[in-house]
Design an enzyme around this catalytic site. Structure first.
Site, PDB file in Angstrom:
ATOM      1  N   LEU A 123       0.834  -1.213   0.000  1.00 10.44           N
ATOM      2  CA  LEU A 123       0.000   0.000   0.000  1.00 10.44           C
ATOM      3  C   LEU A 123       0.861   1.251   0.000  1.00 10.44           C
ATOM      4  O   LEU A 123       0.463   2.300  -0.475  1.00 10.44           O
ATOM      5  CB  LEU A 123      -0.915   0.012   1.219  1.00 10.44           C
ATOM      6  CG  LEU A 123      -2.079  -0.982   1.218  1.00 10.44           C
ATOM      7  CD1 LEU A 123      -2.778  -0.991   2.561  1.00 10.44           C
ATOM      8  CD2 LEU A 123      -3.069  -0.663   0.102  1.00 10.44           C
ATOM      9  N   GLY A 124       2.049   1.118   0.554  1.00 12.30           N
ATOM     10  CA  GLY A 124       2.923   2.282   0.575  1.00 12.30           C
ATOM     11  C   GLY A 124       4.111   2.008   1.473  1.00 12.30           C
ATOM     12  O   GLY A 124       4.075   1.108   2.310  1.00 12.30           O
TER      13      GLY A 124
ATOM     14  N   GLY B 185       7.370   4.071   3.726  1.00 11.23           N
ATOM     15  CA  GLY B 185       7.893   5.357   4.173  1.00 11.23           C
ATOM     16  C   GLY B 185       9.236   5.193   4.832  1.00 11.23           C
ATOM     17  O   GLY B 185       9.914   4.186   4.623  1.00 11.23           O
ATOM     18  N   ALA B 186       9.590   6.187   5.625  1.00 10.54           N
ATOM     19  CA  ALA B 186      10.907   6.194   6.247  1.00 10.54           C
ATOM     20  C   ALA B 186      11.085   5.033   7.217  1.00 10.54           C
ATOM     21  O   ALA B 186      12.178   4.511   7.379  1.00 10.54           O
ATOM     22  CB  ALA B 186      11.120   7.518   6.973  1.00 10.54           C
TER      23      ALA B 186
ATOM     24  N   GLY C 212       9.192   1.980   7.399  1.00 17.64           N
ATOM     25  CA  GLY C 212       8.552   0.702   7.166  1.00 17.64           C
ATOM     26  C   GLY C 212       7.630   0.688   5.966  1.00 17.64           C
ATOM     27  O   GLY C 212       7.508   1.676   5.250  1.00 17.64           O
TER      28      GLY C 212
ATOM     29  N   VAL D 186       3.748  -0.662   4.405  1.00 12.21           N
ATOM     30  CA  VAL D 186       2.397  -1.115   4.743  1.00 12.21           C
ATOM     31  C   VAL D 186       1.877  -1.992   3.611  1.00 12.21           C
ATOM     32  O   VAL D 186       2.011  -1.647   2.443  1.00 12.21           O
ATOM     33  CB  VAL D 186       1.444   0.085   4.950  1.00 12.21           C
ATOM     34  CG1 VAL D 186       0.066  -0.394   5.385  1.00 12.21           C
ATOM     35  CG2 VAL D 186       2.011   1.045   5.972  1.00 12.21           C
TER      36      VAL D 186
ATOM     37  N   LYS E  75       1.687  -3.301   8.880  1.00 11.01           N
ATOM     38  CA  LYS E  75       2.878  -2.459   8.771  1.00 11.01           C
ATOM     39  C   LYS E  75       4.060  -3.166   9.399  1.00 11.01           C
ATOM     40  O   LYS E  75       4.024  -3.582  10.563  1.00 11.01           O
ATOM     41  CB  LYS E  75       2.663  -1.108   9.454  1.00 11.01           C
ATOM     42  CG  LYS E  75       3.876  -0.186   9.296  1.00 11.01           C
ATOM     43  CD  LYS E  75       3.548   1.255   9.611  1.00 11.01           C
ATOM     44  CE  LYS E  75       4.752   2.158   9.349  1.00 11.01           C
ATOM     45  NZ  LYS E  75       4.456   3.568   9.551  1.00 11.01           N
TER      46      LYS E  75
ATOM     47  N   ASP F 103       2.860  14.196  11.147  1.00  9.70           N
ATOM     48  CA  ASP F 103       3.108  14.048   9.718  1.00  9.70           C
ATOM     49  C   ASP F 103       1.820  14.143   8.911  1.00  9.70           C
ATOM     50  O   ASP F 103       1.481  13.230   8.163  1.00  9.70           O
ATOM     51  CB  ASP F 103       3.806  12.710   9.466  1.00  9.70           C
ATOM     52  CG  ASP F 103       4.591  12.707   8.165  1.00  9.70           C
ATOM     53  OD1 ASP F 103       4.668  13.762   7.504  1.00  9.70           O
ATOM     54  OD2 ASP F 103       5.130  11.642   7.807  1.00  9.70           O
TER      55      ASP F 103
END
Lengths: 246, 317
Positions: B34-35, B37-38, B40, B42, B55, B147
């Site tokens: 799903l995505g 980031g910095a 980890g 998901v 996650k 964030d």
């Protein structure tokens, strides 16, 4: 739990050391004295994969019990502060682990606790990370290839001080360039709480040829030692993290 | 000895891979990413025939503190502030490293960009009113979202609501913001520090609105605060919305409920003045052009009428 002051060296470089003692060896010695060594390797915009010159980045950081990351210039600001924070958490986790071992017996560490119990322990680590004092000695590689990256480095360091100063704990930063004219490193900014005033520092630097990363780290170690010594003369220092961190 | 001595790499799961937890032994099958980031990645997974989001990270500390935040969101009765927490466990890779993960409710929706593009900017009012209510509640609980950005927001259906999906940046008030993204960070734009306080989120909220008008963002210049004003003034035609963005950038509103009240008021006023909260200047222009059409007609009719009188007068002579 009192933690005293966390000490870190932040090494920013774009290439391989080519003079003097092996940097990983010096980093080990720094770590032994409770000073964490973090390394950030900067890639050229044209480099699509990690060049060999940056191979030692991870080696130095792991020897120095720190965190390393290799990034393009644009990501430098964010990286500098994540690396610093991550290394803090790691060190503090080490401290908490040590306490846990004393309480729960030899084999217990946070990772070995069931997830449900970790939360509270991590809360303690979080709290320590927020309140502990931090000293960062920044070592900036100013060999010729770094020239065009220095403005970004400067911006990233100002940003780092903004991030760290949002914490409750106190911060001190100093900046050295390497190589210096005659010595391995050259002082640019002496210990200060705010880096907002460094805007003109890097413009004065004459960038030069060799990259003596090892000797530079060793000199950084000496600077940390000197400072502690000086302070001990003035007042009785708290027992700091260096004993607990290992 | 430090346990992290041997470096643990970020882990990637394959589509179809089955992840089993070390402690609770529950299994999750990976559908897709799903995505990431910095701290980890998901994944969308299936577990017991239900879609969930998982996650995973190599950093135990961040997963633990996110779990702490999610747990504190669950503890309130009634409406939940974030995705509900389903499971917390470790995945042990083949080389023996343990990767902590947590499983939460899968929030299905479309991005704010997509929604606005499809349905129009007037939706911003109702979406923001809902979001500021959640923010107010979060702030009341002593947190700051941190964030807040486009990527962390989804518009869900039934009911149509703007919801946040990643709590990685959520920070206790008074501490240093845990995670942020430059474009939405007030310190980056030299409009404040990175201390967690409600106004930090409100600044980011203003940037979310601004981002709708500048989908690919814009570069920082030497006077960042002035640039933001200029960008807001050029792009946002709706008076109320533009003013709101400017207030928030300047830190002139200190609570989310203040923003909420402002939005409700502005909406009410736009209704009273005859138009839906559309774009203020556009409706003003429309009024002008209508007036512009009215005038020639009246002029023409006056001329017509008077010339008629003239002919009548001539005829009478």
């Amino acid at each position: 739990m009192r933690t005293g002051t966390l000490k870190q060296v932040l090494l920013i470089t774009d290439g391989c050391s080519n003079q003097g003692e092996h940097p990983a060896h010096v980093a080990t010695m720094l770590a032994e004295q409770g000073i964490t060594v973090n390394v950030i390797g900067i890639l050229e915009d044209t480099q699509s994969e990690q060049p060999e010159g940056l191979m030692e980045v991870e080696e130095i950081a792991s020897s120095g019990q720190g965190v390393s990351q290799i990034v393009y210039q644009q990501a430098l600001s964010q990286t500098v502060q994540t690396v610093t924070k991550q290394a803090m958490t790691q060190t503090l986790q080490g401290v908490v682990n040590k306490e846990l071992k004393q309480i729960l017996g030899n084999s217990q560490s946070i990772e070995e606790l069931p997830p449900d119990q970790r939360g509270e322990v991590m809360e303690v680590v979080d709290e320590l990370g927020e309140t502990c004092d931090l000293e960062v000695l920044v070592l900036v590689d100013t060999s010729a290839s770094m020239t065009n990256k220095l403005p970004t480095v400067q911006e990233a360091l100002i940003d780092l001080s903004i991030s760290m100063n949002a914490r409750i704990g106190r911060n001190r930063f100093s900046i050295y360039q390497f190589p210096g004219k005659r010595k391995p490193i050259h002082l640019l900014v002496d210990w200060t709480e705010q880096l907002s005033s460094i805007s003109s520092v890097f413009s004065k630097i004459a960038t030069g040829g060799v990259t003596p990363t090892g000797p530079a780290l060793k000199e950084a170690m000496y600077q940390f030692g000197k400072k502690t010594l000086k302070r001990r003369l003035w007042r009785n220092d708290d027992p700091s993290i260096e004993e607990a961190g290992n | 000895m430090m346990t992290q001595a041997s470096k643990k790499l970020e882990i990637k799961f394959r589509r179809g891979q089955i992840i089993q937890g070390k402690w609770h032994k529950k299994s999750y099958q990976i559908i897709r990413e799903l995505g990431s980031g910095a701290v980890g990645t998901v994944y969308l997974c299936v577990s017991d025939g239900r879609k969930v989001a998982l996650k995973v990270s190599s950093q135990m500390s961040s997963i633990s503190s996110e779990v702490n935040v999610l747990k504190s969101f669950q503890s309130v009765q009634g409406k939940r502030l974030g995705p509900s927490l389903i499971d917390v466990d470790d995945f042990v890779s083949k080389d023996g490293h343990a990767y902590p993960f947590y499983v939460m409710e899968y929030v299905e929706g479309v991005s704010l960009h997509e929604f606005i593009q499809r349905n129009g900017k007037e939706w911003l009012f109702s979406l923001l009113v809902g979001l500021t209510r959640d923010l107010e509640e979060l702030h009341q609980k002593g947190y700051v979202f941190g964030d807040l950005k486009m990527e962390n927001l989804l518009v869900t259906r039934n009911p149509i609501r703007l919801r946040w999906v990643d709590v990685g940046g959520t920070t206790l008030q008074g501490r240093a913001i845990k995670e942020y993204t430059e474009f939405y960070d007030r310190a980056y734009w030299e409009c404040g520090d990175r201390k967690a306080e409600p106004r930090y989120d409100l600044f980011a909220l203003a940037m979310v609105v601004l981002r709708i008008f500048y989908p690919s963002g814009f570069e920082k210049t030497s006077s960042p605060a002035r640039l933001l004003h200029q960008k807001a003034n050029t792009a946002i035609k709706n008076d109320a919305l533009r003013k709101l963005v400017l207030y928030l950038i300047q830190g002139k509103m200190s609570t989310a409920s203040e923003v909420r009240t402002y939005l409700l008021d502005a909406y009410q006023k736009s209704h009273d003045s005859g138009g839906v909260a559309h774009t203020g200047q556009v409706s003003r222009q429309r009024q002008n052009s209508q007036q512009g059409e009215i005038y020639p007609i009246t002029e023409a009719s006056i001329i017509f009428f008077s010339s008629g009188l003239f002919f009548v007068w001539l005829f009478l002579l």
